[in-house]
Design a protein around this motif. Structure first.
Motif, PDB file in Angstrom:
ATOM      1  N   ALA A  55      80.102  14.940  29.589  1.00 36.31           N
ATOM      2  CA  ALA A  55      79.243  15.657  28.649  1.00 36.31           C
ATOM      3  C   ALA A  55      77.850  15.911  29.229  1.00 36.31           C
ATOM      4  CB  ALA A  55      79.118  14.869  27.346  1.00 36.31           C
ATOM      5  N   ARG A  56      77.634  15.564  30.507  1.00 37.90           N
ATOM      6  CA  ARG A  56      76.311  15.703  31.116  1.00 37.90           C
ATOM      7  C   ARG A  56      76.273  16.926  32.028  1.00 37.90           C
ATOM      8  NH1 ARG A  56      73.372  12.647  35.371  1.00 37.90           N
ATOM      9  NH2 ARG A  56      71.190  12.907  34.838  1.00 37.90           N
ATOM     10  N   THR A  76      72.882  17.346  27.638  1.00 38.40           N
ATOM     11  CA  THR A  76      74.136  16.801  27.119  1.00 38.40           C
ATOM     12  C   THR A  76      74.829  17.911  26.334  1.00 38.40           C
ATOM     13  OG1 THR A  76      73.184  14.596  26.951  1.00 38.40           O
ATOM     14  CG2 THR A  76      75.166  15.020  25.662  1.00 38.40           C
ATOM     15  N   HIS A  78      77.644  19.112  23.599  1.00 42.21           N
ATOM     16  CA  HIS A  78      78.490  18.726  22.473  1.00 42.21           C
ATOM     17  C   HIS A  78      79.046  20.020  21.900  1.00 42.21           C
ATOM     18  CE1 HIS A  78      80.133  16.385  19.219  1.00 42.21           C
ATOM     19  NE2 HIS A  78      79.626  17.261  18.359  1.00 42.21           N
ATOM     20  N   GLY A  84      68.665  18.231  25.415  1.00 43.67           N
ATOM     21  CA  GLY A  84      68.166  17.461  26.548  1.00 43.67           C
ATOM     22  C   GLY A  84      66.716  17.788  26.811  1.00 43.67           C
TER      23      GLY A  84
END
Length: 107
Positions: A55-56, A76, A78, A84
């Motif tokens: 997820a980074r 990040t 989602h 971020g």
């Protein structure tokens, strides 16, 4: 497998000490490698050191407007949202949020 697809066009808002800056980041895969460009303030620049791990998502880019800066982003993912920060040298980190504009194309 990385699990989360990042390909597509992302509308970013960077909350800087001098105001909110809008940018558009386009991410795509070419020959298995993730590449991208960023547009904003009338210029388009390539992304460097682009990495996607789970997820980074992180990358670096240089801009000349509104001033000459080397920016490092650490985000990040989602689903269709990015959150971020970006950092320019020793300046304080700026909060960054983003929304995916389109779905990734599949061949």
């Amino acid at each position: 497998m990385s699990g989360t697809s990042v390909e597509g066009t992302w509308d970013l808002v960077i909350a800087t000490p001098i105001g909110r800056i809008k940018a558009v980041v386009e991410l795509r895969r070419e020959n298995g490698l993730l590449t991208g460009t960023a547009r904003g303030a009338g210029e388009e620049v390539p992304l460097s050191e682009l990495t996607h791990d789970g997820a980074r998502l992180s990358w670096k880019q240089a801009v000349t407007k509104p001033m000459r800066l080397n920016l490092a982003f650490d985000m990040t993912i989602h689903e269709n949202t990015l959150t971020g920060h970006s950092r320019a040298g020793r300046l304080p980190a700026s909060k960054v949020t983003g929304q995916r504009r389109d779905r990734p194309m599949t061949a």
